[in-house]
Design an enzyme around this catalytic site. Structure first.
Site, PDB file in Angstrom:
ATOM      1  N   PHE A   1     -49.364  58.562 -22.379  1.00 19.21           N
ATOM      2  CA  PHE A   1     -50.640  58.110 -21.760  1.00 19.21           C
ATOM      3  C   PHE A   1     -50.758  59.080 -20.391  1.00 19.21           C
ATOM      4  O   PHE A   1     -51.662  59.853 -20.612  1.00 19.21           O
ATOM      5  CB  PHE A   1     -50.582  56.680 -21.100  1.00 19.21           C
ATOM      6  CG  PHE A   1     -51.570  56.173 -19.993  1.00 19.21           C
ATOM      7  CD1 PHE A   1     -52.888  56.515 -19.848  1.00 19.21           C
ATOM      8  CD2 PHE A   1     -51.201  55.490 -18.989  1.00 19.21           C
ATOM      9  CE1 PHE A   1     -53.878  56.197 -19.194  1.00 19.21           C
ATOM     10  CE2 PHE A   1     -52.011  55.148 -17.934  1.00 19.21           C
ATOM     11  CZ  PHE A   1     -53.058  55.348 -18.104  1.00 19.21           C
TER      12      PHE A   1
ATOM     13  N   GLY B   1     -45.319  57.506 -27.145  1.00 20.35           N
ATOM     14  CA  GLY B   1     -46.499  58.569 -26.932  1.00 20.35           C
ATOM     15  C   GLY B   1     -47.055  58.553 -28.508  1.00 20.35           C
ATOM     16  O   GLY B   1     -46.770  58.255 -29.515  1.00 20.35           O
TER      17      GLY B   1
ATOM     18  N   TYR C   1     -34.334  48.705 -16.313  1.00 24.16           N
ATOM     19  CA  TYR C   1     -35.443  49.913 -16.073  1.00 24.16           C
ATOM     20  C   TYR C   1     -35.521  50.359 -14.487  1.00 24.16           C
ATOM     21  O   TYR C   1     -35.643  51.692 -14.403  1.00 24.16           O
ATOM     22  CB  TYR C   1     -36.708  49.194 -16.486  1.00 24.16           C
ATOM     23  CG  TYR C   1     -37.941  50.238 -16.130  1.00 24.16           C
ATOM     24  CD1 TYR C   1     -38.215  51.110 -17.010  1.00 24.16           C
ATOM     25  CD2 TYR C   1     -38.887  49.882 -15.217  1.00 24.16           C
ATOM     26  CE1 TYR C   1     -39.425  52.162 -16.819  1.00 24.16           C
ATOM     27  CE2 TYR C   1     -39.936  50.792 -14.849  1.00 24.16           C
ATOM     28  CZ  TYR C   1     -40.194  51.971 -15.629  1.00 24.16           C
ATOM     29  OH  TYR C   1     -41.216  52.732 -15.422  1.00 24.16           O
TER      30      TYR C   1
ATOM     31  N   LYS D   1     -34.538  53.956 -12.933  1.00 25.81           N
ATOM     32  CA  LYS D   1     -35.734  54.705 -12.230  1.00 25.81           C
ATOM     33  C   LYS D   1     -35.003  55.110 -10.847  1.00 25.81           C
ATOM     34  O   LYS D   1     -35.293  56.321 -10.625  1.00 25.81           O
ATOM     35  CB  LYS D   1     -36.700  54.174 -12.192  1.00 25.81           C
ATOM     36  CG  LYS D   1     -37.624  54.045 -13.677  1.00 25.81           C
ATOM     37  CD  LYS D   1     -38.039  55.341 -14.060  1.00 25.81           C
ATOM     38  CE  LYS D   1     -39.033  55.334 -15.123  1.00 25.81           C
ATOM     39  NZ  LYS D   1     -39.497  57.100 -15.541  1.00 25.81           N
TER      40      LYS D   1
END
Length: 312
Positions: free
Chosen positions: A12, A37, A147, A151
């Protein structure tokens, strides 16, 4: 000619970045395994970029590409960008969201690759539900999921590789990015892409919680402009919030979108999910200090998104 590598460039945000850089006259190389993607996101620039369908977890492939590529800028967007998925598959998502990042930085270091900037894309998820509000880049962090943990670790590696080894690096924390090309067909999609699909197809939308949870939404074209500005016009080894600096309850966003679409959303309410964040808003003073100002209001961004989705 400036050479740019975008990992996750068929996604995106990555595809919007690729389009912008091509328009700027840069030579763009995209790596994406298409797990999240979509190749059609790059259809209208496919003859102007080099595309590799490959995972960033393949060390040999990435090393060869980095060694031969002579890249000026590296935008690291490749990720399993789903909080829920990381809870289900913590080890796999860790390999993508942290291991591949550190491996790339280490290869740049050991081979003394003369890049102009390595930009890593992190997430507002690192803040968790800490009391600090709004969230500044110096706020406490409380990553609540694999997650968010990956990160945060990867952004620290990025900044500290810069400090320790004199590599020009920077990291950014995305808040709630929305706009065309968001994939609405995954259960892990951004909430506005799912709302858009449900409005268009007159399908029920599952709202977790009561809708009072707030988010700081920013339109994807503003995000891309911020990424380019940060990578090309700043030298500080640091982290930037990328957001509008506004706080909007999700139910208010839905009502605004209903007015734009001219239809009502069939909402099914369920209990809030484990790890979901109740309030989110960014302090964007740091971003503004480098001369960045978002150009898209939430209403205008949603209007443009609806026009795009209605046509496609």
């Amino acid at each position: 000619m400036t050479k740019v590598l975008i990992t996750g460039g068929a996604g995106f945000i990555g595809s919007f970045l690729a389009h912008k850089l091509v328009a700027n006259g840069d030579k763009v190389i995209v790596v994406d395994d298409l797990s999240m993607g979509r190749l059609e996101n790059l259809t209208d620039i496919k003859d102007e970029i080099v595309f590799y369908k490959h995972t960033v977890c393949d060390e040999q492939f990435m090393h060869d590409l980095l060694l031969k590529g002579n890249f000026d800028y590296i935008y690291y967007l490749a990720a399993v960008s789903s909080v829920a998925d990381s809870v289900v598959r913590p080890w796999y998502t860790h390999l993508v969201n942290q291991e591949s990042v550190v491996n790339t930085l280490e290869f740049i270091r050991t081979n003394h690759l003369p890049i102009k900037k390595f930009l890593f894309t992190s997430s507002a998820a690192v803040y968790g539900n800490t009391a600090d509000f709004p969230k500044t880049e110096n706020s406490h962090v409380d990553p609540l999921t694999p997650y968010a943990i990956d990160k945060y670790a990867s952004e620290r590696y990025t900044v500290d590789y810069g400090r320790l080894y004199d590599i020009p690096t920077v990291a950014v924390r995305f808040f709630n990015v929305y706009g065309p090309r968001q994939n609405p067909n995954s259960e892990y999609s951004g909430v506005l892409s799912i709302v858009t699909k449900c409005l268009k197809e007159n399908k029920p939308f599952t709202l977790y919680g009561d809708g009072s949870q707030t988010r700081d939404f920013i339109y994807v074209e503003d995000v891309v402009d911020a990424l380019i500005k940060i990578s090309t016009e700043t030298d500080e080894l640091t982290v930037y919030n990328i957001a509008n600096g506004d706080e909007t309850p999700l139910i208010d966003v839905i009502r605004t979108y209903e007015n734009i679409a001219g239809s009502k959303l069939n909402i099914i309410k369920k209990e809030a999910r484990l790890g979901d964040i109740s309030k989110s808003r960014a302090d964007v003073s740091k971003l503004k200090s480098i001369g960045f100002k978002p150009q898209w209001s939430l209403h205008d961004g949603l209007t443009n998104y609806w026009k795009y989705y209605s046509k496609n």
